[in-house]
Design an enzyme around this catalytic site. Structure first.
Site, mmCIF file in Angstrom:
data_model
loop_
_atom_site.group_PDB
_atom_site.id
_atom_site.type_symbol
_atom_site.label_atom_id
_atom_site.label_comp_id
_atom_site.label_asym_id
_atom_site.label_seq_id
_atom_site.Cartn_x
_atom_site.Cartn_y
_atom_site.Cartn_z
ATOM 1 N N LYS A 48 1.031 -1.050 0.488
ATOM 2 C CA LYS A 48 0.213 0.057 0.223
ATOM 3 C C LYS A 48 1.054 0.822 0.374
ATOM 4 C CE LYS A 48 -4.399 1.091 1.826
ATOM 5 N NZ LYS A 48 -5.271 1.196 3.565
HETATM 6 O O1 G3P Z 1 -9.128 2.182 4.057
HETATM 7 C C1 G3P Z 1 -9.232 3.822 4.598
HETATM 8 C C2 G3P Z 1 -9.934 3.062 5.436
HETATM 9 O O2 G3P Z 1 -9.424 2.992 7.346
HETATM 10 C C3 G3P Z 1 -9.981 4.729 6.037
HETATM 11 O O3 G3P Z 1 -10.438 5.034 6.996
HETATM 12 O O4 G3P Z 1 -12.390 5.374 8.486
HETATM 13 O O5 G3P Z 1 -10.055 5.740 8.964
HETATM 14 O O6 G3P Z 1 -11.598 7.275 7.017
HETATM 15 P P1 G3P Z 1 -11.577 5.986 8.343
#
Ligand code: G3P
Length: 217
Positions: free
Chosen positions: A87
């Site tokens: 990633k």
């Molecule tokens: O896959 C990316 C994700 O983990 C981000 O999620 O909820 O932190 O915006 P969030």
């Protein structure tokens, strides 16, 4: 549409795997830190532990931001398992590294994508997956699903092979809308995936069937 779980929590990964619908896992440094994973060896071992649970791709994020650091880290991560997807952040050095990995046959996930222009660059560089963060776009007062629609259109126009991996998915409606639009993959927390099961008419219907079943014995 592939279902990935967005967590580094082994119990939740196992639970999603046991449901029989899990196609892969995505992690990020915040999710790893949340599990208390510290130090190079522990981090690498944790990715191996995740790979031992799932059958599909496991995204492991590099921490470096220079081409050399991204490539060194990415090659170490990729050596852990053929399931590992490196990633890489959507930055100039990241795009160069994605091109490098793509030529070496190492799978990549271009992360922190918030615009169609960034999505085009990721596809041109040969990313295996591109991760638009729809929940964070919603948080900023725009509709994250609009970006998914735009990306599906652009990738279709040119038959780009990069898979659209809708990330920062926060709820089951996000998942359903991504399926309608045609995202290749969603990655979501376990509760958003499990919430797809819920419908009050299912609960009421089952309660009635179970009550009537007692009359049959
Ligand atoms: O896959 C990316 C994700 O983990 C981000 O999620 O909820 O932190 O915006 P969030």
């Amino acid at each position: 549409m592939k279902f990935f779980i967005d967590t580094a929590n082994l119990a939740q990964i196992q639970e999603a795997h046991d449901l029989g619908i899990l196609d892969g896992v995505t992690t990020n440094p915040s999710l790893m830190a949340k599990e208390g994973i510290k130090g190079y060896d522990a981090v690498m071992q944790h990715y191996v532990n995740i790979c031992n649970i799932v059958d599909g791709d496991v995204s492991a994020e590099v921490l470096g931001t220079t081409f050399d650091d991204i490539v060194r880290e990415g090659e170490e991560l990729a050596a852990l398992s053929p399931k590992i997807v490196v990633k890489v952040p959507m930055i100039k050095e990241g795009i160069k590294a994605i091109r490098y990995f793509s030529q070496k046959g190492i799978k990549t996930n271009c992360t922190l994508v918030f615009s169609a222009g960034q999505a085009i660059l990721a596809a041109k560089a040969g990313a295996t997956y591109v991760s638009p963060f729809i929940g964070r776009i919603d948080d900023s007062g725009h509709d994250g699903l609009d970006l998914i629609e735009q990306m599906v259109q652009i990738y279709d126009n040119y038959s780009f092979q990069t898979q659209i991996l809708a990330a920062s998915v926060r709820n089951s409606l996000h998942i359903i809308k991504c399926a309608e639009i045609g995202a290749d993959v969603i990655t979501a927390p376990l509760d958003a995936i499990v919430a797809l099961l819920n419908h009050p008419l299912t609960d009421n219907g089952l309660a009635k069937f179970l009550a009537d079943a007692k009359k049959m014995s």
